[in-house]
Design a protein around this motif. Structure first.
Motif, PDB file in Angstrom:
ATOM      1  N   THR A  62       0.846  -1.192   0.000  1.00  0.00           N
ATOM      2  CA  THR A  62       0.000   0.000   0.000  1.00  0.00           C
ATOM      3  C   THR A  62       0.882   1.243   0.000  1.00  0.00           C
ATOM      4  O   THR A  62       2.076   1.175   0.298  1.00  0.00           O
ATOM      5  N   ASP A  63       0.263   2.380  -0.309  1.00  0.00           N
ATOM      6  CA  ASP A  63       0.992   3.643  -0.195  1.00  0.00           C
ATOM      7  C   ASP A  63       1.238   3.930   1.275  1.00  0.00           C
ATOM      8  O   ASP A  63       0.473   3.533   2.140  1.00  0.00           O
ATOM      9  N   GLY A  64       2.276   4.645   1.564  1.00  0.00           N
ATOM     10  CA  GLY A  64       2.616   4.979   2.943  1.00  0.00           C
ATOM     11  C   GLY A  64       3.676   6.040   2.920  1.00  0.00           C
ATOM     12  O   GLY A  64       3.970   6.593   1.866  1.00  0.00           O
ATOM     13  N   PRO A  65       4.319   6.360   3.996  1.00  0.00           N
ATOM     14  CA  PRO A  65       4.121   5.816   5.345  1.00  0.00           C
ATOM     15  C   PRO A  65       2.882   6.389   6.014  1.00  0.00           C
ATOM     16  O   PRO A  65       2.372   7.416   5.600  1.00  0.00           O
ATOM     17  N   PHE A  66       2.393   5.718   7.060  1.00  0.00           N
ATOM     18  CA  PHE A  66       1.162   6.121   7.717  1.00  0.00           C
ATOM     19  C   PHE A  66       1.378   6.598   9.152  1.00  0.00           C
ATOM     20  O   PHE A  66       0.416   6.795   9.883  1.00  0.00           O
ATOM     21  N   ALA A  67       2.593   6.800   9.582  1.00  0.00           N
ATOM     22  CA  ALA A  67       2.863   7.238  10.950  1.00  0.00           C
ATOM     23  C   ALA A  67       2.281   8.625  11.185  1.00  0.00           C
ATOM     24  O   ALA A  67       2.117   9.414  10.265  1.00  0.00           O
ATOM     25  N   GLU A  68       1.964   8.897  12.440  1.00  0.00           N
ATOM     26  CA  GLU A  68       1.535  10.249  12.817  1.00  0.00           C
ATOM     27  C   GLU A  68       2.649  11.217  12.453  1.00  0.00           C
ATOM     28  O   GLU A  68       3.828  10.862  12.476  1.00  0.00           O
ATOM     29  N   ALA A  69       2.296  12.459  12.146  1.00  0.00           N
ATOM     30  CA  ALA A  69       3.285  13.445  11.711  1.00  0.00           C
ATOM     31  C   ALA A  69       4.430  13.578  12.701  1.00  0.00           C
ATOM     32  O   ALA A  69       5.587  13.701  12.321  1.00  0.00           O
ATOM     33  N   LYS A  70       4.140  13.533  13.998  1.00  0.00           N
ATOM     34  CA  LYS A  70       5.198  13.695  14.990  1.00  0.00           C
ATOM     35  C   LYS A  70       6.153  12.499  15.014  1.00  0.00           C
ATOM     36  O   LYS A  70       7.242  12.588  15.551  1.00  0.00           O
ATOM     37  N   GLU A  71       5.729  11.384  14.452  1.00  0.00           N
ATOM     38  CA  GLU A  71       6.560  10.185  14.452  1.00  0.00           C
ATOM     39  C   GLU A  71       7.290   9.968  13.130  1.00  0.00           C
ATOM     40  O   GLU A  71       8.075   9.041  13.008  1.00  0.00           O
ATOM     41  N   LEU A  72       7.011  10.782  12.126  1.00  0.00           N
ATOM     42  CA  LEU A  72       7.621  10.574  10.823  1.00  0.00           C
ATOM     43  C   LEU A  72       9.137  10.623  10.908  1.00  0.00           C
ATOM     44  O   LEU A  72       9.715  11.470  11.577  1.00  0.00           O
ATOM     45  N   VAL A  73       9.752   9.715  10.218  1.00  0.00           N
ATOM     46  CA  VAL A  73      11.209   9.687  10.150  1.00  0.00           C
ATOM     47  C   VAL A  73      11.618  10.557   8.973  1.00  0.00           C
ATOM     48  O   VAL A  73      11.185  10.342   7.840  1.00  0.00           O
ATOM     49  N   GLY A  74      12.440  11.548   9.245  1.00  0.00           N
ATOM     50  CA  GLY A  74      12.877  12.465   8.203  1.00  0.00           C
ATOM     51  C   GLY A  74      14.193  12.065   7.569  1.00  0.00           C
ATOM     52  O   GLY A  74      14.511  12.468   6.454  1.00  0.00           O
ATOM     53  N   GLY A  75      14.979  11.271   8.290  1.00  0.00           N
ATOM     54  CA  GLY A  75      16.262  10.857   7.755  1.00  0.00           C
ATOM     55  C   GLY A  75      16.981   9.941   8.726  1.00  0.00           C
ATOM     56  O   GLY A  75      16.520   9.694   9.848  1.00  0.00           O
ATOM     57  N   TYR A  76      18.116   9.433   8.282  1.00  0.00           N
ATOM     58  CA  TYR A  76      18.916   8.545   9.118  1.00  0.00           C
ATOM     59  C   TYR A  76      20.397   8.778   8.810  1.00  0.00           C
ATOM     60  O   TYR A  76      20.769   9.173   7.710  1.00  0.00           O
ATOM     61  N   TRP A  77      21.212   8.563   9.817  1.00  0.00           N
ATOM     62  CA  TRP A  77      22.653   8.644   9.677  1.00  0.00           C
ATOM     63  C   TRP A  77      23.244   7.617  10.616  1.00  0.00           C
ATOM     64  O   TRP A  77      22.527   6.972  11.371  1.00  0.00           O
ATOM     65  N   PHE A  78      24.539   7.464  10.575  1.00  0.00           N
ATOM     66  CA  PHE A  78      25.209   6.527  11.466  1.00  0.00           C
ATOM     67  C   PHE A  78      26.275   7.259  12.253  1.00  0.00           C
ATOM     68  O   PHE A  78      26.998   8.098  11.720  1.00  0.00           O
ATOM     69  N   ILE A  79      26.361   6.924  13.528  1.00  0.00           N
ATOM     70  CA  ILE A  79      27.376   7.479  14.417  1.00  0.00           C
ATOM     71  C   ILE A  79      28.341   6.356  14.765  1.00  0.00           C
ATOM     72  O   ILE A  79      27.930   5.219  14.999  1.00  0.00           O
ATOM     73  N   VAL A  80      29.622   6.673  14.818  1.00  0.00           N
ATOM     74  CA  VAL A  80      30.644   5.729  15.266  1.00  0.00           C
ATOM     75  C   VAL A  80      31.112   6.220  16.630  1.00  0.00           C
ATOM     76  O   VAL A  80      31.601   7.343  16.758  1.00  0.00           O
ATOM     77  N   ALA A  81      30.928   5.383  17.664  1.00  0.00           N
ATOM     78  CA  ALA A  81      31.232   5.834  19.016  1.00  0.00           C
ATOM     79  C   ALA A  81      31.666   4.658  19.886  1.00  0.00           C
ATOM     80  O   ALA A  81      31.478   3.497  19.530  1.00  0.00           O
ATOM     81  N   ASP A  82      32.209   5.009  21.049  1.00  0.00           N
ATOM     82  CA  ASP A  82      32.668   4.001  22.008  1.00  0.00           C
ATOM     83  C   ASP A  82      31.519   3.384  22.804  1.00  0.00           C
ATOM     84  O   ASP A  82      31.657   2.301  23.356  1.00  0.00           O
ATOM     85  N   SER A  83      30.399   4.110  22.917  1.00  0.00           N
ATOM     86  CA  SER A  83      29.269   3.637  23.716  1.00  0.00           C
ATOM     87  C   SER A  83      27.997   4.351  23.257  1.00  0.00           C
ATOM     88  O   SER A  83      28.061   5.357  22.538  1.00  0.00           O
ATOM     89  N   LEU A  84      26.870   3.855  23.715  1.00  0.00           N
ATOM     90  CA  LEU A  84      25.596   4.501  23.429  1.00  0.00           C
ATOM     91  C   LEU A  84      25.577   5.918  24.007  1.00  0.00           C
ATOM     92  O   LEU A  84      25.081   6.850  23.375  1.00  0.00           O
ATOM     93  N   GLU A  85      26.153   6.086  25.183  1.00  0.00           N
ATOM     94  CA  GLU A  85      26.221   7.408  25.804  1.00  0.00           C
ATOM     95  C   GLU A  85      27.065   8.365  24.966  1.00  0.00           C
ATOM     96  O   GLU A  85      26.713   9.528  24.795  1.00  0.00           O
ATOM     97  N   ASP A  86      28.178   7.874  24.445  1.00  0.00           N
ATOM     98  CA  ASP A  86      29.029   8.703  23.591  1.00  0.00           C
ATOM     99  C   ASP A  86      28.310   9.047  22.290  1.00  0.00           C
ATOM    100  O   ASP A  86      28.381  10.175  21.809  1.00  0.00           O
ATOM    101  N   ALA A  87      27.568   8.088  21.734  1.00  0.00           N
ATOM    102  CA  ALA A  87      26.795   8.348  20.512  1.00  0.00           C
ATOM    103  C   ALA A  87      25.736   9.418  20.777  1.00  0.00           C
ATOM    104  O   ALA A  87      25.525  10.315  19.955  1.00  0.00           O
ATOM    105  N   ALA A  88      25.082   9.356  21.934  1.00  0.00           N
ATOM    106  CA  ALA A  88      24.076  10.367  22.285  1.00  0.00           C
ATOM    107  C   ALA A  88      24.726  11.738  22.448  1.00  0.00           C
ATOM    108  O   ALA A  88      24.153  12.754  22.038  1.00  0.00           O
ATOM    109  N   ARG A  89      25.913  11.781  23.007  1.00  0.00           N
ATOM    110  CA  ARG A  89      26.627  13.050  23.159  1.00  0.00           C
ATOM    111  C   ARG A  89      26.932  13.653  21.787  1.00  0.00           C
ATOM    112  O   ARG A  89      26.716  14.848  21.557  1.00  0.00           O
ATOM    113  N   ILE A  90      27.391  12.821  20.869  1.00  0.00           N
ATOM    114  CA  ILE A  90      27.679  13.295  19.506  1.00  0.00           C
ATOM    115  C   ILE A  90      26.395  13.812  18.851  1.00  0.00           C
ATOM    116  O   ILE A  90      26.369  14.893  18.273  1.00  0.00           O
ATOM    117  N   ALA A  91      25.321  13.068  18.980  1.00  0.00           N
ATOM    118  CA  ALA A  91      24.038  13.466  18.383  1.00  0.00           C
ATOM    119  C   ALA A  91      23.519  14.759  18.994  1.00  0.00           C
ATOM    120  O   ALA A  91      22.883  15.563  18.306  1.00  0.00           O
TER     121      ALA A  91
END
Length: 131
Positions: A62-91
């Motif tokens: 079917t056509d989509g996506p159907f997520a609520e506007a506040k949930e729409l994904v606008g893009g994606y990237w990748f972070i290279v970090a030592d930990s999830l906390e470090d990745a969050a700091r970079i983001a």
């Protein structure tokens, strides 16, 4: 220390109260931040996503996506970090956060999927019986 890759998902919409000029300035600063991260090796390429798409399920396509506007994904990237906390700091240095976007950071799972593992896809009924 070993680094890992983390998926950075951009969600949401720009603040309605922000001016287009202020948002454009944040976008320009984002690309400076992004290109610096690529050069430093803390970011890997990703992309904005178009608004159009398809949803594929057992019942068909079917056509989509159907997520609520506040949930729409606008893009994606990748972070290279030592930990999830470090990745969050970079983001957290992403200039677009000041104008309403939200960033979700998720570790990439290296292991192959197994039905007995509790994951995002596991139904609640399976979780209560331990598998």
């Amino acid at each position: 220390m070993t680094t890992s890759d983390y998926l950075l998902i951009s969600r949401g919409q720009w603040d309605e109260s922000a001016s287009p000029q202020d948002v454009q300035d944040a976008i320009d600063r984002f690309y400076t931040w992004y290109e610096r991260g690529l050069a430093e090796g803390t970011l890997k390429p990703g992309s904005r996503l178009e608004a159009r798409g398809k949803c594929v399920a057992r019942d068909g396509i079917t056509d989509g996506p159907f997520a609520e506007a506040k949930e729409l994904v606008g893009g994606y990237w990748f972070i290279v970090a030592d930990s999830l906390e470090d990745a969050a700091r970079i983001a957290s240095e992403n200039p677009c956060l000041a104008f309403g976007l939200t960033l979700e950071i998720r570790p990439l799972e290296a292991a192959r999927a197994r039905a007995e593992d509790v994951t995002n896809e596991t139904p609640a009924a399976w979780r209560s019986r331990g598998g």
